[in-house]
Write a protein that holds these residues in place. Sequence first.
Motif, PDB file in Angstrom:
ATOM      1  N   VAL A  14       0.893  -0.980  -0.270  1.00 46.36           N
ATOM      2  CA  VAL A  14       0.122   0.064   0.146  1.00 46.36           C
ATOM      3  C   VAL A  14       0.744   1.147   0.250  1.00 46.36           C
ATOM      4  CG1 VAL A  14      -1.719   1.415   1.193  1.00 46.36           C
ATOM      5  CG2 VAL A  14      -2.062  -1.048   1.080  1.00 46.36           C
ATOM      6  N   ALA A  15       1.952   1.171   0.635  1.00 48.13           N
ATOM      7  CA  ALA A  15       2.924   2.124   1.018  1.00 48.13           C
ATOM      8  C   ALA A  15       4.392   1.903   1.100  1.00 48.13           C
ATOM      9  CB  ALA A  15       2.276   3.389   1.957  1.00 48.13           C
ATOM     10  N   ALA A  16       5.241   2.713   1.149  1.00 45.74           N
ATOM     11  CA  ALA A  16       6.711   2.320   1.364  1.00 45.74           C
ATOM     12  C   ALA A  16       6.798   1.998   2.758  1.00 45.74           C
ATOM     13  CB  ALA A  16       7.357   3.697   1.029  1.00 45.74           C
ATOM     14  N   ARG A  17       5.762   2.628   3.705  1.00 49.24           N
ATOM     15  CA  ARG A  17       6.326   2.453   4.933  1.00 49.24           C
ATOM     16  C   ARG A  17       4.696   2.152   5.557  1.00 49.24           C
ATOM     17  NH1 ARG A  17      10.671   3.295   8.461  1.00 49.24           N
ATOM     18  NH2 ARG A  17      10.341   3.354  10.540  1.00 49.24           N
ATOM     19  N   VAL A 137      -8.270 -10.233   9.269  1.00 51.13           N
ATOM     20  CA  VAL A 137      -6.726 -10.876   8.904  1.00 51.13           C
ATOM     21  C   VAL A 137      -6.467 -10.280   7.596  1.00 51.13           C
ATOM     22  CG1 VAL A 137      -5.209 -12.961   8.673  1.00 51.13           C
ATOM     23  CG2 VAL A 137      -7.358 -12.948  10.492  1.00 51.13           C
ATOM     24  N   ASP A 138      -5.279  -9.451   7.336  1.00 46.30           N
ATOM     25  CA  ASP A 138      -4.827  -9.023   6.167  1.00 46.30           C
ATOM     26  C   ASP A 138      -3.814 -10.018   5.815  1.00 46.30           C
ATOM     27  OD1 ASP A 138      -3.706  -7.519   4.079  1.00 46.30           O
ATOM     28  OD2 ASP A 138      -3.283  -6.012   5.370  1.00 46.30           O
ATOM     29  N   LEU A 139      -4.077 -10.879   4.856  1.00 42.35           N
ATOM     30  CA  LEU A 139      -3.478 -12.025   4.238  1.00 42.35           C
ATOM     31  C   LEU A 139      -2.505 -11.382   3.123  1.00 42.35           C
ATOM     32  CD1 LEU A 139      -6.041 -14.751   4.238  1.00 42.35           C
ATOM     33  CD2 LEU A 139      -4.160 -14.959   5.736  1.00 42.35           C
ATOM     34  N   ARG A 140      -1.227 -11.658   3.361  1.00 40.50           N
ATOM     35  CA  ARG A 140      -0.371 -11.059   2.310  1.00 40.50           C
ATOM     36  C   ARG A 140       0.472 -12.152   1.751  1.00 40.50           C
ATOM     37  NH1 ARG A 140       1.347  -4.882   4.376  1.00 40.50           N
ATOM     38  NH2 ARG A 140      -0.745  -4.349   4.957  1.00 40.50           N
ATOM     39  N   TRP A 141       0.059 -12.433   0.586  1.00 42.01           N
ATOM     40  CA  TRP A 141       0.897 -13.752   0.024  1.00 42.01           C
ATOM     41  C   TRP A 141       1.871 -13.331  -0.870  1.00 42.01           C
ATOM     42  CZ3 TRP A 141      -0.563 -18.018   2.411  1.00 42.01           C
ATOM     43  CH2 TRP A 141      -1.874 -17.836   2.699  1.00 42.01           C
ATOM     44  N   ARG A 142       3.124 -13.888  -0.945  1.00 40.09           N
ATOM     45  CA  ARG A 142       4.162 -13.478  -1.706  1.00 40.09           C
ATOM     46  C   ARG A 142       4.736 -12.217  -1.184  1.00 40.09           C
ATOM     47  NH1 ARG A 142       3.434 -13.930  -7.863  1.00 40.09           N
ATOM     48  NH2 ARG A 142       5.722 -14.115  -8.004  1.00 40.09           N
ATOM     49  N   HIS A 143       4.593 -12.111   0.211  1.00 39.54           N
ATOM     50  CA  HIS A 143       5.361 -11.071   0.936  1.00 39.54           C
ATOM     51  C   HIS A 143       6.314 -11.546   1.865  1.00 39.54           C
ATOM     52  CE1 HIS A 143       2.772  -7.294   0.258  1.00 39.54           C
ATOM     53  NE2 HIS A 143       2.270  -8.227  -0.421  1.00 39.54           N
ATOM     54  N   GLU A 160       9.867  -8.071   1.378  1.00 43.77           N
ATOM     55  CA  GLU A 160      10.095  -7.878  -0.342  1.00 43.77           C
ATOM     56  C   GLU A 160       9.018  -8.743  -0.720  1.00 43.77           C
ATOM     57  OE1 GLU A 160      13.694 -10.106  -0.865  1.00 43.77           O
ATOM     58  OE2 GLU A 160      15.052  -8.672  -0.444  1.00 43.77           O
ATOM     59  N   THR A 161       8.449  -8.118  -2.038  1.00 42.14           N
ATOM     60  CA  THR A 161       7.467  -8.562  -2.962  1.00 42.14           C
ATOM     61  C   THR A 161       7.845  -8.699  -4.393  1.00 42.14           C
ATOM     62  OG1 THR A 161       6.326  -6.668  -3.580  1.00 42.14           O
ATOM     63  CG2 THR A 161       5.951  -7.324  -1.037  1.00 42.14           C
ATOM     64  N   PRO A 162       6.912  -9.253  -5.149  1.00 44.59           N
ATOM     65  CA  PRO A 162       7.025  -9.107  -6.757  1.00 44.59           C
ATOM     66  C   PRO A 162       7.162  -7.903  -7.201  1.00 44.59           C
ATOM     67  CG  PRO A 162       5.827 -10.901  -6.084  1.00 44.59           C
ATOM     68  CD  PRO A 162       5.840  -9.998  -4.837  1.00 44.59           C
ATOM     69  N   GLY A 163       6.462  -6.981  -6.620  1.00 42.56           N
ATOM     70  CA  GLY A 163       6.319  -5.261  -6.957  1.00 42.56           C
ATOM     71  C   GLY A 163       7.396  -4.436  -6.186  1.00 42.56           C
ATOM     72  N   GLY A 164       8.333  -4.907  -5.588  1.00 43.55           N
ATOM     73  CA  GLY A 164       9.114  -3.943  -4.703  1.00 43.55           C
ATOM     74  C   GLY A 164       9.003  -4.363  -3.274  1.00 43.55           C
ATOM     75  N   GLU A 165      10.057  -3.800  -2.674  1.00 46.40           N
ATOM     76  CA  GLU A 165      10.163  -3.936  -1.181  1.00 46.40           C
ATOM     77  C   GLU A 165       9.382  -2.733  -0.477  1.00 46.40           C
ATOM     78  OE1 GLU A 165      14.230  -2.328   0.510  1.00 46.40           O
ATOM     79  OE2 GLU A 165      14.162  -4.704  -0.350  1.00 46.40           O
ATOM     80  N   TYR A 166       9.066  -3.019   0.887  1.00 45.32           N
ATOM     81  CA  TYR A 166       8.392  -2.145   1.721  1.00 45.32           C
ATOM     82  C   TYR A 166       8.887  -2.177   3.184  1.00 45.32           C
ATOM     83  CZ  TYR A 166       4.585  -5.082   2.834  1.00 45.32           C
ATOM     84  OH  TYR A 166       3.898  -6.262   3.484  1.00 45.32           O
ATOM     85  N   GLN A 167       8.432  -1.271   4.219  1.00 46.75           N
ATOM     86  CA  GLN A 167       8.997  -1.276   5.591  1.00 46.75           C
ATOM     87  C   GLN A 167       7.572  -1.560   6.207  1.00 46.75           C
ATOM     88  OE1 GLN A 167      11.633   2.083   6.243  1.00 46.75           O
ATOM     89  NE2 GLN A 167      13.106   0.653   6.441  1.00 46.75           N
ATOM     90  N   LEU A 168       7.692  -2.349   7.311  1.00 37.64           N
ATOM     91  CA  LEU A 168       6.364  -2.493   8.129  1.00 37.64           C
ATOM     92  C   LEU A 168       6.674  -2.396   9.434  1.00 37.64           C
ATOM     93  CD1 LEU A 168       3.392  -3.575   8.426  1.00 37.64           C
ATOM     94  CD2 LEU A 168       3.983  -5.710   7.841  1.00 37.64           C
ATOM     95  N   GLU A 169       6.112  -1.592  10.314  1.00 38.09           N
ATOM     96  CA  GLU A 169       6.342  -1.429  11.742  1.00 38.09           C
ATOM     97  C   GLU A 169       5.476  -2.394  12.595  1.00 38.09           C
ATOM     98  OE1 GLU A 169       7.518   2.854  13.197  1.00 38.09           O
ATOM     99  OE2 GLU A 169       6.232   3.198  11.388  1.00 38.09           O
ATOM    100  N   ALA A 170       5.844  -3.282  13.359  1.00 40.60           N
ATOM    101  CA  ALA A 170       4.904  -4.289  14.161  1.00 40.60           C
ATOM    102  C   ALA A 170       5.214  -3.850  15.708  1.00 40.60           C
ATOM    103  CB  ALA A 170       5.257  -5.703  13.877  1.00 40.60           C
TER     104      ALA A 170
END
Length: 533
Positions: A14-17, A137-143, A160-170
């Motif tokens: 959805v976004a870079a971060r 549940v936000d199911l994110r396949w190939r992430h 990392e994903t097929p469309g590029g990478e992003y950062q996820l704060e947990a």
Amino acid sequence: MGFQPPRYPWHPPVAAREAAQVVIAGGGLVGLTLALDLARQGIASVLLDEDDTVSTGSRAICWAKRTLEIYGRLGLGARFLEKGVTWNRGRVFHGEREAYAFDLLPEQGHEYPAFVNLQQYYAEAWLAEECAASGLVDLRWRHRVAAVEHRPDGALLRVETPGGEYQLEAEWLLACDGARSPIREGMGLPFLGQVFRDRFLIADVRMHAPFPAERWFWFDPPFHPGQSVLLHKQPDDIWRIDFQLGWEADPEAERDPARVRARVAAMLGPKVSFELEWVSVYSFRCRRIERFRHGRTIFLGDAAHQVSPFGARGGNGGVQDADNLAWKLAAVLRGATPALLDSYDRERVPAAEENILNSTRSTDFITPKTAACHAWRDAVLELSAAHGFARPLVNSGRLSRPAVLADSPLSTPDAEAWGGGLPPGAPAVDAPMLRAGQPDWLLRHLGREPVLLAFAGPGVPAAEAPAGLRRVVVAADERVGTLWDHSGLAAARWGARPGDAVLLRPDQHVAARFHAPSPAAIAAARARMMGEA
């Protein structure tokens, strides 16, 4: 046609971060179970998996009664019973003769059997369906989780994903990323335990065969001399066969379809036709990391502990990890003390140790390391055919049993003597009920939240529950608004008399039990159950 593996859609970042309260790494059996359990309690999560489908091959196939009860609470129990192969009986053979047989659930009055055989991919597909349907549940396949920076207030993930990478704060990172867990390896957490010097071949075979729905285990059979073999029936005419190979076996050579077919043909004989569905070679590993909770990163399933397949302790143990953690994390996210999560280590590490101990003993019996151990094992097998005292010594895999959380800091010790029943820390036991004249089951009314189980009888009222605590009344006679223990099995199994009460955790483990309890005593036990004492 049998099972058709689903392919789940990939969605770009959805976004870079981004940020999420709960992130689950790993969309296998344990990760999906945990996500669904949290969703059933109203907690949203993001689940990351590097693949876009479910597991290949049968893998975990033996679902124990306690695991079936957990899936019943999550709304999947009926699907396991409908599709799976139910069994309670096992047989052990030595050479060409039967050493003895056993029944894992000799008594009636349980909604679920001792075991149901079902390929792991069915369980994962159903869990994924339910997670998606929950809307939480936000199911994110190939992430794929490529890197993790651990912080006091959570973790920062590079994905990392097929469309590029992003950062996820947990805020909370739950590592369910398997035996080769990149998160565990990135934290430098070593395993404690051992890898056994033996190899086994798994073959999923499609065939029509005369074997019953039982667990069959051979020591030194004529079709595979000097080794052991295990046979299980699964749905869709699939049979699981495990062949012991020995440490010197070449894994690549043993995976050759022609060699596998020859082994299976020797076992089945020339009149049984079959097809190979899946083949794998594995070694025993009985080990765990020292602690499962590391701040706001928590490990579950194979990422935390590994056992041999014999005994069905891997998948069942991982599901029980999720069952233990989900209600505690949900409570903390609603304002309970974060110290409640310390009990996850205090309870699940001993449970893993128990599984590792039983798996190690099974492995030592199945693959004796010395001539003396081999002679002792064969003597036990010879004696077991005619002498009952020898049968408990036969160990073809001590089958999974739920952990009793005997030393849990959340349990309140008994204040009075009890003549049997379920002590604090024990999992709840089911019994048939009648409710408004209709058949029912006790465990259907327990779980997801703290419950006071109050027993009543003629002239003896049920104990009152403090404000905010749900009460379930089990009566020895028929009355409005209660569960009628018409067979008396509930009172017998719980060791309860009219007027007694049992405080149960959201995961259906006993937190405390009382003879003629007071509201103050129940409230104090409830506070302790929530980590406040």
